[in-house]
Design a protein around this motif. Structure first.
Motif, PDB file in Angstrom:
ATOM      1  N   LEU A  61     -43.323  46.802 -23.119  1.00  0.00           N
ATOM      2  CA  LEU A  61     -42.232  46.186 -23.885  1.00  0.00           C
ATOM      3  C   LEU A  61     -40.851  46.726 -23.562  1.00  0.00           C
ATOM      4  O   LEU A  61     -39.847  46.181 -24.004  1.00  0.00           O
ATOM      5  N   ASN A  62     -40.819  47.871 -22.838  1.00  0.00           N
ATOM      6  CA  ASN A  62     -39.551  48.511 -22.508  1.00  0.00           C
ATOM      7  C   ASN A  62     -38.791  48.935 -23.770  1.00  0.00           C
ATOM      8  O   ASN A  62     -37.561  48.921 -23.813  1.00  0.00           O
ATOM      9  N   ILE A  63     -39.550  49.284 -24.817  1.00  0.00           N
ATOM     10  CA  ILE A  63     -38.982  49.831 -26.053  1.00  0.00           C
ATOM     11  C   ILE A  63     -39.920  50.948 -26.511  1.00  0.00           C
ATOM     12  O   ILE A  63     -40.909  51.255 -25.849  1.00  0.00           O
ATOM     13  N   ASP A  64     -39.612  51.547 -27.633  1.00  0.00           N
ATOM     14  CA  ASP A  64     -40.494  52.585 -28.183  1.00  0.00           C
ATOM     15  C   ASP A  64     -41.901  52.013 -28.366  1.00  0.00           C
ATOM     16  O   ASP A  64     -42.075  50.935 -28.948  1.00  0.00           O
ATOM     17  N   GLY A  65     -42.910  52.735 -27.879  1.00  0.00           N
ATOM     18  CA  GLY A  65     -44.273  52.221 -27.918  1.00  0.00           C
ATOM     19  C   GLY A  65     -45.108  52.727 -29.075  1.00  0.00           C
ATOM     20  O   GLY A  65     -46.332  52.536 -29.093  1.00  0.00           O
ATOM     21  N   THR A  66     -44.481  53.356 -30.068  1.00  0.00           N
ATOM     22  CA  THR A  66     -45.241  53.928 -31.176  1.00  0.00           C
ATOM     23  C   THR A  66     -45.672  52.843 -32.165  1.00  0.00           C
ATOM     24  O   THR A  66     -44.843  52.102 -32.698  1.00  0.00           O
ATOM     25  N   ILE A  67     -46.977  52.746 -32.402  1.00  0.00           N
ATOM     26  CA  ILE A  67     -47.543  51.859 -33.418  1.00  0.00           C
ATOM     27  C   ILE A  67     -48.269  52.761 -34.417  1.00  0.00           C
ATOM     28  O   ILE A  67     -49.324  53.313 -34.099  1.00  0.00           O
ATOM     29  N   SER A  68     -47.688  52.947 -35.580  1.00  0.00           N
ATOM     30  CA  SER A  68     -48.213  53.962 -36.489  1.00  0.00           C
ATOM     31  C   SER A  68     -48.794  53.361 -37.758  1.00  0.00           C
ATOM     32  O   SER A  68     -48.445  52.250 -38.167  1.00  0.00           O
ATOM     33  N   ARG A  69     -49.705  54.114 -38.349  1.00  0.00           N
ATOM     34  CA  ARG A  69     -50.304  53.777 -39.641  1.00  0.00           C
ATOM     35  C   ARG A  69     -50.173  54.985 -40.555  1.00  0.00           C
ATOM     36  O   ARG A  69     -50.282  56.138 -40.117  1.00  0.00           O
ATOM     37  N   TYR A  70     -49.989  54.680 -41.833  1.00  0.00           N
ATOM     38  CA  TYR A  70     -49.895  55.727 -42.842  1.00  0.00           C
ATOM     39  C   TYR A  70     -51.022  55.548 -43.845  1.00  0.00           C
ATOM     40  O   TYR A  70     -51.375  54.429 -44.210  1.00  0.00           O
ATOM     41  N   GLU A  71     -51.601  56.653 -44.256  1.00  0.00           N
ATOM     42  CA  GLU A  71     -52.648  56.582 -45.265  1.00  0.00           C
ATOM     43  C   GLU A  71     -52.581  57.811 -46.150  1.00  0.00           C
ATOM     44  O   GLU A  71     -52.423  58.934 -45.672  1.00  0.00           O
ATOM     45  N   ASN A  72     -52.685  57.585 -47.452  1.00  0.00           N
ATOM     46  CA  ASN A  72     -52.726  58.684 -48.416  1.00  0.00           C
ATOM     47  C   ASN A  72     -54.133  58.784 -48.974  1.00  0.00           C
ATOM     48  O   ASN A  72     -54.720  57.787 -49.388  1.00  0.00           O
ATOM     49  N   ARG A  73     -54.689  59.989 -48.971  1.00  0.00           N
ATOM     50  CA  ARG A  73     -56.054  60.202 -49.448  1.00  0.00           C
ATOM     51  C   ARG A  73     -56.050  61.339 -50.463  1.00  0.00           C
ATOM     52  O   ARG A  73     -55.199  62.220 -50.424  1.00  0.00           O
ATOM     53  N   SER A  74     -57.045  61.326 -51.331  1.00  0.00           N
ATOM     54  CA  SER A  74     -57.181  62.444 -52.258  1.00  0.00           C
ATOM     55  C   SER A  74     -58.549  63.100 -52.154  1.00  0.00           C
ATOM     56  O   SER A  74     -58.899  63.929 -52.972  1.00  0.00           O
ATOM     57  N   ASP A  75     -59.323  62.718 -51.110  1.00  0.00           N
ATOM     58  CA  ASP A  75     -60.636  63.334 -50.963  1.00  0.00           C
ATOM     59  C   ASP A  75     -60.595  64.573 -50.077  1.00  0.00           C
ATOM     60  O   ASP A  75     -61.356  65.508 -50.286  1.00  0.00           O
ATOM     61  N   ALA A  76     -59.721  64.609 -49.087  1.00  0.00           N
ATOM     62  CA  ALA A  76     -59.631  65.771 -48.206  1.00  0.00           C
ATOM     63  C   ALA A  76     -58.985  66.925 -48.955  1.00  0.00           C
ATOM     64  O   ALA A  76     -57.963  66.759 -49.623  1.00  0.00           O
ATOM     65  N   THR A  77     -59.580  68.123 -48.838  1.00  0.00           N
ATOM     66  CA  THR A  77     -59.068  69.280 -49.581  1.00  0.00           C
ATOM     67  C   THR A  77     -58.543  70.375 -48.668  1.00  0.00           C
ATOM     68  O   THR A  77     -58.173  71.441 -49.149  1.00  0.00           O
ATOM     69  N   SER A  78     -58.516  70.138 -47.363  1.00  0.00           N
ATOM     70  CA  SER A  78     -57.946  71.119 -46.442  1.00  0.00           C
ATOM     71  C   SER A  78     -57.245  70.381 -45.320  1.00  0.00           C
ATOM     72  O   SER A  78     -57.570  69.236 -45.001  1.00  0.00           O
ATOM     73  N   ASN A  79     -56.282  71.066 -44.713  1.00  0.00           N
ATOM     74  CA  ASN A  79     -55.562  70.455 -43.597  1.00  0.00           C
ATOM     75  C   ASN A  79     -56.469  70.248 -42.393  1.00  0.00           C
ATOM     76  O   ASN A  79     -56.253  69.336 -41.595  1.00  0.00           O
ATOM     77  N   VAL A  80     -57.506  71.077 -42.261  1.00  0.00           N
ATOM     78  CA  VAL A  80     -58.463  70.904 -41.168  1.00  0.00           C
ATOM     79  C   VAL A  80     -59.175  69.566 -41.308  1.00  0.00           C
ATOM     80  O   VAL A  80     -59.315  68.799 -40.348  1.00  0.00           O
ATOM     81  N   GLU A  81     -59.651  69.249 -42.534  1.00  0.00           N
ATOM     82  CA  GLU A  81     -60.326  67.981 -42.776  1.00  0.00           C
ATOM     83  C   GLU A  81     -59.357  66.811 -42.620  1.00  0.00           C
ATOM     84  O   GLU A  81     -59.712  65.767 -42.057  1.00  0.00           O
ATOM     85  N   LEU A  82     -58.140  66.988 -43.105  1.00  0.00           N
ATOM     86  CA  LEU A  82     -57.140  65.933 -43.004  1.00  0.00           C
ATOM     87  C   LEU A  82     -56.836  65.632 -41.539  1.00  0.00           C
ATOM     88  O   LEU A  82     -56.737  64.465 -41.131  1.00  0.00           O
ATOM     89  N   ASN A  83     -56.725  66.684 -40.739  1.00  0.00           N
ATOM     90  CA  ASN A  83     -56.466  66.510 -39.313  1.00  0.00           C
ATOM     91  C   ASN A  83     -57.638  65.833 -38.614  1.00  0.00           C
ATOM     92  O   ASN A  83     -57.449  64.985 -37.732  1.00  0.00           O
ATOM     93  N   ALA A  84     -58.861  66.179 -39.024  1.00  0.00           N
ATOM     94  CA  ALA A  84     -60.047  65.567 -38.421  1.00  0.00           C
ATOM     95  C   ALA A  84     -60.089  64.073 -38.699  1.00  0.00           C
ATOM     96  O   ALA A  84     -60.474  63.275 -37.835  1.00  0.00           O
ATOM     97  N   ILE A  85     -59.682  63.670 -39.902  1.00  0.00           N
ATOM     98  CA  ILE A  85     -59.664  62.246 -40.249  1.00  0.00           C
ATOM     99  C   ILE A  85     -58.627  61.515 -39.395  1.00  0.00           C
ATOM    100  O   ILE A  85     -58.889  60.436 -38.854  1.00  0.00           O
ATOM    101  N   ALA A  86     -57.447  62.110 -39.266  1.00  0.00           N
ATOM    102  CA  ALA A  86     -56.400  61.496 -38.441  1.00  0.00           C
ATOM    103  C   ALA A  86     -56.870  61.355 -36.995  1.00  0.00           C
ATOM    104  O   ALA A  86     -56.685  60.305 -36.357  1.00  0.00           O
ATOM    105  N   ASN A  87     -57.503  62.397 -36.463  1.00  0.00           N
ATOM    106  CA  ASN A  87     -58.005  62.345 -35.088  1.00  0.00           C
ATOM    107  C   ASN A  87     -59.097  61.296 -34.922  1.00  0.00           C
ATOM    108  O   ASN A  87     -59.204  60.653 -33.871  1.00  0.00           O
ATOM    109  N   SER A  88     -59.906  61.122 -35.972  1.00  0.00           N
ATOM    110  CA  SER A  88     -60.981  60.128 -35.912  1.00  0.00           C
ATOM    111  C   SER A  88     -60.410  58.718 -35.795  1.00  0.00           C
ATOM    112  O   SER A  88     -60.908  57.892 -35.024  1.00  0.00           O
ATOM    113  N   TYR A  89     -59.354  58.441 -36.553  1.00  0.00           N
ATOM    114  CA  TYR A  89     -58.700  57.134 -36.460  1.00  0.00           C
ATOM    115  C   TYR A  89     -58.175  56.890 -35.040  1.00  0.00           C
ATOM    116  O   TYR A  89     -58.331  55.806 -34.480  1.00  0.00           O
TER     117      TYR A  89
END
Length: 459
Positions: A333-361
């Motif tokens: 596209l010759n423009i910024d190629g970032t296509i992002s999604r945001y999600e808020n969760r309340s089940d993850a209780t550590s940043n390690v788990e939160l990071n694992a979920i993001a990586n899984s997506y």
């Protein structure tokens, strides 16, 4: 020859029916004009009424071997007109539906690896006939879960969460009439079952009638932002409170994950959770997790200083992205190629788990979803297995057989069977309209009327 039994009574139905088998959605079948086989050749179709109970067991045999097992869930078109044959139509779902409808778990998974947590959850649904199947996940993601509440969650919700943090997919498969295995598979670790050749001879040998593909970016993202307001902090907070001689409740600046220590006059006090205190255990102070209040059992003298050390509940934020995909779209596209999604969760209780979920997506959704549909007169692909397919560069890759539809036409000794397979390159095992509400997995408990989950998705 296909035979159908409901509560061990053989029934007959309309000559054509479809058996839909899926990995993590309940496999299903709709039977029309159903009645007991014993009524054939009698006038019972006009004088009697066939009414199979809901939650009756339904099984289908193919050449006297088990082909499908499920539960009668719904009925329709129950004919009661005395002038007409008293047929009925039935919807049958496999036992996977019980993972959403059965008992909620209502316990805390604590200090267990992902594999141990899977074993614990599967053990909880053993009473429904589920057993532990194949577990093939990357050791890198078999991390220890600090504390995960299953309060008011169906087993399906918890299995979804465990799959996300282990970057795997879960599915079920029938072992026998009374047993269903639950598998957790990282399909990137699985052996390719075979190759689908794009040649005339291959198509003719496997009696392929048609093959086509589609691709979709409806769930695509190359950057994932995950937040949670329920992360257990790892930096101890210190706060001093002054007693006034009559209040027994004291407010802290942040919500409590765990009280490390409470001291008065440099003497450590006995501290328990509210649950332990309610059981009758003795203490000086008690607290409730996720509250910002501590309570003293006795009144503290006016002017006394209460020194509290505690780990707080904080807001966590993790970002995962694919630089390769961002660069690809930037080039297109010759423009910024970032296509992002945001999600808020309340089940993850550590940043390690939160990071694992993001990586899984990012692992499974940072490429356009290509779906192959193959129809054939031969049953030549296996549900849940991976096949290589490379008709041309853009479609080259490995594909998971996520769905199989067996279309049966049976009249007397005549049988015609066609098969439709749905494969995808993202290893997605859920369809768009799911029998389950997988959004519950992101909440502390099941969603109730009036509740909602913050989720930013494209429509």
């Amino acid at each position: 020859m296909y035979k159908i039994f409901i509560n061990n009574e053989e029934v007959v139905c309309e000559s054509s029916f479809d058996i839909e088998e899926e990995l993590s959605n309940p496999s299903s079948i709709v039977l029309s004009k159903v009645y007991p086989k014993s009524w054939k050749g009698t006038n019972k179709l006009l004088t009697n009424y066939y009414f199979p109970q809901d939650y009756s067991k339904c099984k289908i045999l193919k050449n006297n071997e088990l082909y499908f097992i499920g539960i009668v869930k719904n009925s329709a078109d129950m004919v009661i007109d005395p002038r007409k044959p008293h047929y009925c139509s039935l919807q049958v779902l496999d036992f996977t539906s019980l993972l959403s409808e059965g008992d909620t778990l209502d316990y805390v998974i604590t200090n267990k690896t992902v594999k141990q947590a899977i074993e614990q959850v599967v053990g909880s649904v053993k009473k429904y006939g589920f057993i532990l199947g194949n577990i093939n996940i990357n050791d890198e993601y078999n991390t220890v879960i600090g504390a995960y509440s299953t309060n008011e969650k169906a087993p399906y919700d918890v299995l979804q969460y465990l799959a996300l943090i282990s970057q795997s997919k879960w599915s079920t498969r029938v072992v026998d009439e009374s047993t269903v295995a639950i598998d957790f598979i990282d399909y990137n670790l699985e052996t390719v079952q075979g190759t689908i050749d794009n040649t005339v001879s291959y198509f003719e040998n496997n009696r392929i009638m048609d093959i086509n593909y589609s691709y979709s970016t409806s769930d695509y993202r190359n950057k994932q932002i995950i937040t949670s307001e329920e992360i257990e902090g790892n930096v101890t907070q210190y706060q001093s409170l002054r007693a006034n001689g009559y209040d027994t409740s004291f407010t802290l600046e942040q919500k409590i994950s765990k009280i490390s220590d409470i001291k008065i006059d440099n003497i450590s006090q006995v501290v328990l959770t509210k649950g332990e205190y309610d059981l009758g255990l003795e203490c000086d102070f008690y607290y409730e997790k996720k509250s910002n209040t501590i309570n003293s059992v006795e009144t503290i003298s006016n002017g006394k200083i209460i020194n509290v050390s505690y780990l707080p509940i904080v807001t966590g934020r993790e970002v995962s992205s694919s630089a390769t995909e961002i660069s690809r779209i930037r080039s297109n596209l010759n423009i910024d190629g970032t296509i992002s999604r945001y999600e808020n969760r309340s089940d993850a209780t550590s940043n390690v788990e939160l990071n694992a979920i993001a990586n899984s997506y990012i692992k499974y959704n940072s490429k356009p979803a290509i779906e192959l549909t193959i129809t054939s007169k031969k049953d030549f692909l296996k549900l849940g297995k991976i096949y290589s397919y490379s008709p041309f560069k853009e479609l080259s890759g490995n594909y998971l057989v996520a769905k199989k539809v067996t279309s049966v036409l049976q009249a007397g000794s005549f049988i015609q069977t066609n098969y439709e397979y749905t494969l995808n390159n993202t290893f997605n095992t859920e369809n768009e309209i799911n029998f389950f509400d997988n959004q519950r997995a992101k909440n502390v408990g099941n969603i109730e009327e009036g509740s909602f989950i913050t989720r930013n998705i494209d429509i």
